[in-house]
Design a protein around this motif. Structure first.
Motif, PDB file in Angstrom:
ATOM      1  N   ASP A 156      10.762  -0.254   7.952  1.00 58.26           N
ATOM      2  CA  ASP A 156      10.398   1.059   8.505  1.00 58.26           C
ATOM      3  C   ASP A 156      11.342   2.152   8.000  1.00 58.26           C
ATOM      4  N   PHE A 157      12.630   1.800   7.932  1.00 57.85           N
ATOM      5  CA  PHE A 157      13.577   2.785   7.378  1.00 57.85           C
ATOM      6  C   PHE A 157      13.215   3.108   5.935  1.00 57.85           C
ATOM      7  N   TRP A 158      12.833   2.085   5.191  1.00 59.24           N
ATOM      8  CA  TRP A 158      12.435   2.332   3.804  1.00 59.24           C
ATOM      9  C   TRP A 158      11.237   3.295   3.760  1.00 59.24           C
ATOM     10  N   ALA A 159      10.219   2.991   4.592  1.00 59.59           N
ATOM     11  CA  ALA A 159       8.994   3.806   4.555  1.00 59.59           C
ATOM     12  C   ALA A 159       9.289   5.250   4.954  1.00 59.59           C
ATOM     13  N   GLN A 160      10.152   5.460   5.943  1.00 59.21           N
ATOM     14  CA  GLN A 160      10.439   6.836   6.344  1.00 59.21           C
ATOM     15  C   GLN A 160      11.340   7.540   5.343  1.00 59.21           C
ATOM     16  N   MET A 161      12.191   6.774   4.648  1.00 59.42           N
ATOM     17  CA  MET A 161      12.981   7.381   3.573  1.00 59.42           C
ATOM     18  C   MET A 161      12.037   7.977   2.530  1.00 59.42           C
ATOM     19  N   VAL A 162      10.939   7.249   2.244  1.00 58.21           N
ATOM     20  CA  VAL A 162       9.954   7.780   1.293  1.00 58.21           C
ATOM     21  C   VAL A 162       9.402   9.105   1.815  1.00 58.21           C
ATOM     22  N   THR A 163       9.062   9.139   3.107  1.00 60.56           N
ATOM     23  CA  THR A 163       8.497  10.374   3.661  1.00 60.56           C
ATOM     24  C   THR A 163       9.469  11.540   3.492  1.00 60.56           C
ATOM     25  N   PHE A 164      10.733  11.322   3.861  1.00 58.29           N
ATOM     26  CA  PHE A 164      11.747  12.375   3.709  1.00 58.29           C
ATOM     27  C   PHE A 164      11.808  12.877   2.264  1.00 58.29           C
ATOM     28  N   THR A 165      12.015  11.938   1.348  1.00 59.04           N
ATOM     29  CA  THR A 165      12.306  12.369  -0.019  1.00 59.04           C
ATOM     30  C   THR A 165      11.078  12.982  -0.681  1.00 59.04           C
ATOM     31  N   GLU A 166       9.890  12.503  -0.285  1.00 54.28           N
ATOM     32  CA  GLU A 166       8.707  13.059  -0.940  1.00 54.28           C
ATOM     33  C   GLU A 166       8.382  14.451  -0.402  1.00 54.28           C
ATOM     34  N   VAL A 167       8.648  14.679   0.870  1.00 54.60           N
ATOM     35  CA  VAL A 167       8.477  16.048   1.403  1.00 54.60           C
ATOM     36  C   VAL A 167       9.371  16.997   0.599  1.00 54.60           C
TER      37      VAL A 167
END
Lengths: 198, 640
Positions: free
Chosen positions: B178-189
């Motif tokens: 889950d941390f990995w998936a949300q890291m993607v959200t942060f960096t892609e925003v």
């Protein structure tokens, strides 16, 4: 480095409308990237529909509320066009009235979207079909609610002392994004509501 | 002077024509400057300050990702080593790949674009500067989040592409994925926000006269790159959102038992993941084009060919993703198509390389450190490209899939294509960023250590892969015969690390004692060198008027400029998209703390959603409130 002045820009205006403004291009860019998101989500739906021979994996979603949502969305393009035109004319009176109408339509559509969710035939955790219906409808709902909130904020703004000058251009950009909300709905509607009827 | 005489002047804003040349820089600097103190620093919207933070943060994550690599090389240096256990090793290789791709590779290219593109197109700030500030904080919070999670033993451990079903709820309980998936959200925003800013800056903020065929190749590459980001990143955001929904809300997108499909993940991920390689590589081409022109002492040969190649690379990069999936049992026709398209993308890349070689051939090359790194790029990147063409062939790919051959290939492509040009770029633009030159002698040592260390570290991996060594194993038995190659790789990695330590020392020493650079120490041709080093808050005292593709070489006596801009209010010149005719003077946003506050609110929602979906329900209205506060006009001046 030494300079030599070759042109004086003192007389250039401070704002304009449409593609002359940076905000218009920024809005367009966000429409493109969000549109890519919609295209991929719908592609995912069609991919799983193709893989599962007995698609849909549950009853097709009812057509009443979604049909009403679609009709009201399409009808909203008329006042949206008018508010865009009024903003370009910098006609504050018309802009205020039309923005109130657009805010009302937005709230109505949010209500219709709520009813769409309420009558979906499968839950999101039942199977992949339910997951797709809830998620893609949710993805569009996020865009819808975002623009409705934005429209309400712009409406309030235009009733304050800020309602002049480049704020008319902001009204126009808000109307521009509404076109995207409606246009992105049309393929979404066809895929979610009609592919499963085929 | 009577009051009546003053009144008309009060209503009229002061223009640069109303003040003396001597007074102008200080007045503009006061208008465009950043306030002191912590609040001032967090409120800044200056693209140079944000860009500098982006660059430093990108290098910080490079160091963290590099340390993860060091740990892996130490573990693999000898067979059956017990330095690192399998669970920690899984986290370390995942953190390495994730950091290098999401927290270093993509952001560092955009970081340098944030700093340099507005200067190169001759404007005073990036388009949407508050969004730019917001994007930086979102990126920083996302990167810190995943590394803090790692420090707490909740580090992602499914590899940088987090394949399902391994990363799904069944096989990865807990919060690591889950941390990995949300890291993607942060960096892609963050990445998407910067991409939009770059596109609009290039289209609308170019200096008058900078027609499409006068845009520097650097800017063209960053422009095309921004489009790649806009079309590619939504795929990984969608994929990571679906993954987190599967994990937290029991949806079934990737669950075959309930009508989902694990390969849907691979399609969505690689539809992003392959353009991602070019998103990391295109900024490298931007650096190379700028460095080669300056050190070959002539304009880059084949400008239209390079621009068209960049655009072709952009389009073709979206037609290759399935070559990452050759072993998933694709229909043969599909595999054939993607083999052909994978080979085809070598053509535009080859055209660019031939144009650069022709430029050097016809020029009078000056072999300073930036150019040395570009020559290193040629050597390493072309070698990586050749192994790429091998991998495009299905039979070879099937044999070496998931082996160290692939690891060798992509490190040659990514370090060769992105890191070597980046290091050259730092040596090249360091004088502009800081006002001081880097040490040439240390730079040469750095280059030779880096190129030797890199090849000693990564070339043996080709052989280890051909001998069957799979990637992502935490150890191997001695009888496999991979020990010698791995030991050599570890020795090479040690040299490579030493080269970076030397680089960091060079940066620190040069910051303190480096030779003063002056405005244009390399006698380069593009507009960032027309202003002071480091540039003042307003970038240029007067906005340039561009008459040539190489403006500083064409106008050596005096730079043509425009006048008539406000002095006491932030104003930028908006030009038409193709012919760059001056069209408007748009106000540019003042500093504000709200982007920082918004990033905290959005970050809290993202992190909270890892633990409960209600974080979205409660957090979204709060985030919306903060963002409305950000957008609400702060003064009547902003409305004009």
């Amino acid at each position: 480095m030494d300079h030599r002045v070759v042109r004086d820009l003192s007389d250039l205006p401070n704002y304009a409308f449409g593609p002359r403004m940076t905000m218009w291009w920024g809005t367009l860019a966000f429409c493109v990237l969000e549109g890519t998101g919609f295209a991929l989500a719908l592609g995912g739906y069609l991919y799983l529909a193709f893989l599962n021979r007995d698609w849909p994996l549950g009853p097709p979603p009812p057509l009443f509320w979604s049909g009403l949502f679609t009709l009201v969305s399409l009808a909203s393009l008329v006042p949206n066009y008018l508010v865009e035109a009024a903003a370009r004319e910098e006609n504050l009176f018309k802009v205020r009235i039309l923005l109130v109408i657009m805010s009302g339509i937005g709230v109505l559509l949010a209500g219709l979207r709520f009813m769409e969710f309420a009558v979906l035939p499968v839950r999101w955790d039942f199977n992949a079909y339910g997951s797709l219906l809830w998620t893609i409808l949710g993805l569009h709902a996020v865009h819808l609610v975002t623009d409705v909130v934005d429209t309400v904020v712009v409406t309030v703004l235009m009733f304050t002392r800020h309602g002049f000058g480049r704020r008319f251009s902001d009204v126009e950009d808000n109307a521009f994004y509404w076109y995207f909300v409606v246009i992105s709905w049309l393929p979404t509607y066809v895929v979610l509501y009609w592919v499963s009827q085929l | 002077m009577s009051e009546t005489a003053l009144r008309p002047h009060e209503n009229k804003e002061t223009l640069d024509t109303d003040v003396t040349d001597g007074e102008l820089p200080a007045r503009l600097a006061a208008t465009w400057g950043t306030a002191g103190g912590l609040i001032g620093a967090l409120s800044t919207v200056d693209h140079k300050l944000i860009g500098r933070r982006y660059i430093v943060t990108g290098f910080f994550f490079l160091v963290l990702g590099g340390l993860a690599a060091v740990a892996m090389r130490l573990q693999l240096a000898r067979p059956e080593n017990s330095l690192i256990g399998p669970d920690l090793y899984n986290q370390i290789f995942t953190m390495h790949g994730t950091t290098m791709m999401f927290l270093f590779g993509v952001p560092i290219g955009e970081a340098i674009a944030v700093y340099l593109v507005p200067l190169m197109v001759g404007t005073r700030n990036i388009a949407f500067p508050r969004l730019n500030a917001f994007s930086y904080y979102v990126y920083l919070f996302g990167g810190l989040m995943i590394w803090i999670a790692f420090a707490l033993n909740v580090g992602a451990d499914n590899g940088w592409f987090s394949y399902v079903p391994l990363a799904g709820p069944e096989f990865s309980p807990g919060k690591r994925a889950d941390f990995w998936a949300q890291m993607v959200t942060f960096t892609e925003v963050a990445a998407l926000a910067v991409a939009v800013e770059i596109v609009v800056t290039v289209l609308k903020l170019r200096a008058p006269g900078m027609t499409l065929d006068r845009i520097p190749l650097f800017v063209w590459a960053m422009f095309v790159n921004a489009f790649l980001i806009i079309f590619a990143m939504p795929a990984v955001m969608l994929a990571s959102s679906l993954l987190i929904l599967d994990r937290l809300l029991d949806t079934h997108f990737f669950n075959q038992a309930e009508g989902g499909d694990p390969l849907l993940w691979q399609h969505l991920f690689w539809f992003f993941g392959h353009p991602e390689v070019y998103i990391i590589f295109l900024p490298g081409t931007a650096f190379v084009s700028a460095i080669i022109a300056t050190f070959a002492r002539r304009p880059v040969f084949g400008y239209p060919a390079i621009v068209l190649s960049l655009i072709a690379t952009g389009f073709l990069s979206f037609g290759l993703w399935v070559h990452h999936m050759f072993t998933t049992g694709l229909p043969q026709l599909g595999a054939t198509f993607f083999t052909a398209s994978s080979m085809m993308i070598a053509i535009p890349t080859g055209i660019q390389i031939f144009c650069w070689i022709a430029t050097l051939w016809d020029g009078r090359p000056v072999y300073r450190t930036p150019l040395l790194f570009v020559l290193g790029f040629f050597f390493i990147f072309v070698a990586g490209g050749l192994s790429g063409i091998m991998l495009a062939s299905v039979p070879i790919d099937t044999q070496v899939h998931d082996t160290y051959f692939v690891v060798a290939h992509f490190h040659y492509v990514l370090i060769g294509g992105a890191v070597f040009p980046l290091l050259g770029a730092i040596y090249y633009w360091f004088p502009k960023f800081t006002g001081r030159m880097m040490s040439e002698r240390l730079g040469r040592w750095h280059f030779w250590l880096a190129i030797i260390g890199f090849n000693v570290a990564f070339f043996p991996m080709h052989l280890a892969g051909l001998r069957g060594m799979p990637r992502r194993v935490y150890t191997y038995p001695a009888e496999m015969g991979w020990d010698g190659l791995n030991l050599v790789s570890t020795l090479g990695a040690t040299l490579f690390v030493a080269s970076f330590l030397l680089f960091l020392f060079n940066v620190a020493a040069s910051l303190r004692d480096g030779e003063i650079a002056g405005d244009n120490p390399w006698d380069a041709s593009s507009l960032e060198w027309a202003t002071a080093s480091p540039p003042p808050p307003h970038n240029f005292d007067r906005i340039p008027f561009v008459t040539s593709r190489e403006p500083l070489w064409a106008e050596r006596q005096a730079l043509p400029v425009v006048s008539g801009l406000a002095v006491d209010k932030r104003e930028v010149v908006i030009t038409t998209a193709t012919r760059a005719l001056p069209d408007l003077k748009e106000s540019s946003p003042d500093p504000t703390i709200w982007p920082f506050v918004s990033a905290i609110a959005v970050g809290a929602v993202f992190i909270g959603s890892i633990f409960t979906p209600w974080a979205v329900a409660w957090g979204a209205p709060l985030a919306a409130f903060v963002i409305i506060a950000w957008f609400w006009p702060k003064s009547i001046e902003e409305d004009k």
